[in-house]
Design a protein around this motif. Structure first.
Motif, PDB file in Angstrom:
ATOM      1  N   LEU A  17       1.275  -4.375  -7.278  1.00  0.00           N
ATOM      2  CA  LEU A  17       2.217  -3.430  -7.892  1.00  0.00           C
ATOM      3  C   LEU A  17       3.185  -4.152  -8.821  1.00  0.00           C
ATOM      4  O   LEU A  17       3.489  -3.666  -9.913  1.00  0.00           O
ATOM      5  CB  LEU A  17       2.993  -2.672  -6.814  1.00  0.00           C
ATOM      6  N   GLN A  18       3.678  -5.323  -8.402  1.00  0.00           N
ATOM      7  CA  GLN A  18       4.622  -6.080  -9.219  1.00  0.00           C
ATOM      8  C   GLN A  18       3.982  -6.585 -10.510  1.00  0.00           C
ATOM      9  O   GLN A  18       4.669  -6.711 -11.521  1.00  0.00           O
ATOM     10  CB  GLN A  18       5.190  -7.265  -8.438  1.00  0.00           C
ATOM     11  N   ASN A  42       8.804   4.862 -10.069  1.00  0.00           N
ATOM     12  CA  ASN A  42       8.679   6.288  -9.762  1.00  0.00           C
ATOM     13  C   ASN A  42       7.864   6.549  -8.496  1.00  0.00           C
ATOM     14  O   ASN A  42       6.943   7.336  -8.476  1.00  0.00           O
ATOM     15  CB  ASN A  42       8.090   7.041 -10.953  1.00  0.00           C
ATOM     16  N   GLY A  43       8.212   5.828  -7.425  1.00  0.00           N
ATOM     17  CA  GLY A  43       7.598   6.121  -6.134  1.00  0.00           C
ATOM     18  C   GLY A  43       6.457   5.225  -5.709  1.00  0.00           C
ATOM     19  O   GLY A  43       5.876   5.441  -4.651  1.00  0.00           O
ATOM     20  N   ARG A  57       3.661   3.573  -1.390  1.00  0.00           N
ATOM     21  CA  ARG A  57       2.370   3.011  -0.962  1.00  0.00           C
ATOM     22  C   ARG A  57       2.592   1.842  -0.012  1.00  0.00           C
ATOM     23  O   ARG A  57       1.859   1.669   0.963  1.00  0.00           O
ATOM     24  CB  ARG A  57       1.554   2.565  -2.178  1.00  0.00           C
ATOM     25  N   VAL A  58       3.623   1.048  -0.287  1.00  0.00           N
ATOM     26  CA  VAL A  58       3.967  -0.076   0.592  1.00  0.00           C
ATOM     27  C   VAL A  58       4.412   0.468   1.948  1.00  0.00           C
ATOM     28  O   VAL A  58       4.013  -0.044   2.998  1.00  0.00           O
ATOM     29  CB  VAL A  58       5.067  -0.953  -0.042  1.00  0.00           C
ATOM     30  N   ALA A  59       5.224   1.513   1.935  1.00  0.00           N
ATOM     31  CA  ALA A  59       5.695   2.121   3.190  1.00  0.00           C
ATOM     32  C   ALA A  59       4.525   2.600   4.031  1.00  0.00           C
ATOM     33  O   ALA A  59       4.485   2.360   5.245  1.00  0.00           O
ATOM     34  CB  ALA A  59       6.645   3.275   2.888  1.00  0.00           C
ATOM     35  N   ARG A  60       3.567   3.265   3.403  1.00  0.00           N
ATOM     36  CA  ARG A  60       2.400   3.754   4.147  1.00  0.00           C
ATOM     37  C   ARG A  60       1.594   2.602   4.727  1.00  0.00           C
ATOM     38  O   ARG A  60       1.149   2.657   5.874  1.00  0.00           O
ATOM     39  CB  ARG A  60       1.526   4.632   3.251  1.00  0.00           C
ATOM     40  N   GLY A  97      13.320  -0.584   0.975  1.00  0.00           N
ATOM     41  CA  GLY A  97      14.483  -0.990   0.191  1.00  0.00           C
ATOM     42  C   GLY A  97      14.021  -1.772  -1.024  1.00  0.00           C
ATOM     43  O   GLY A  97      13.310  -2.759  -0.901  1.00  0.00           O
ATOM     44  N   VAL A  98      14.396  -1.286  -2.188  1.00  0.00           N
ATOM     45  CA  VAL A  98      14.058  -1.951  -3.443  1.00  0.00           C
ATOM     46  C   VAL A  98      15.361  -2.516  -4.006  1.00  0.00           C
ATOM     47  O   VAL A  98      16.309  -1.791  -4.232  1.00  0.00           O
ATOM     48  CB  VAL A  98      13.412  -0.977  -4.454  1.00  0.00           C
TER      49      VAL A  98
END
Length: 132
Positions: free
Chosen positions: A90-91, A100-101, A105-108, A116-117
């Motif tokens: 992603l990075q 924008n969300g 995907r990381v949370a899931r 936390g970003v």
């Protein structure tokens, strides 16, 4: 007889406090804290040494943030290692502070309720904004 009743009530109260603290700890929401990134409009003027120092500072901020959240027991801070491949992917495509969300995907993948970003906006050598 009253001594036994009193002792039993103390034992019961202690057990309830212990169970309550265990339940309260489990009730905390889980969070994945992504590494802090730097937004520096003047990055083209930085030499390698400045970039190295800024990178070290970002790592220190991230560690301090994780440590502080764990010490205050605000959240259960998870280890990001199981999702490190996804985070790196992603990075490489986008800025995670403005994706924008995509952090969901990381949370899931990590099974957490929050992500936390963190980003630091460098306005000048004296003015920095830290955002979470």
């Amino acid at each position: 007889m009253t001594i036994i009743v009193r002792a039993m009530s103390f034992i019961l109260a202690g057990a309830m406090l212990l169970c309550g603290s265990v339940l309260a700890q489990d009730a905390r929401q889980s969070i994945a804290l992504l590494d802090c990134t730097l937004i520096d409009d003047n990055a083209v003027y930085n030499d390698a040494e400045i970039n190295r120092i800024q990178s070290q500072r970002l790592q220190m901020i991230g560690h301090a943030l994780r440590d502080d959240m764990q010490e205050r027991a605000l959240f259960r801070v998870t280890d990001n290692a199981p999702a490190s491949g996804l985070i790196a992917s992603l990075q490489s495509d986008q800025d995670l502070s403005a994706c924008n969300g995509c952090e969901l995907r990381v949370a899931r993948e990590l099974g957490v309720s929050r992500v936390g970003v963190c980003w630091v906006q460098k306005i000048s050598n004296l003015i920095l904004n830290m955002n979470l």
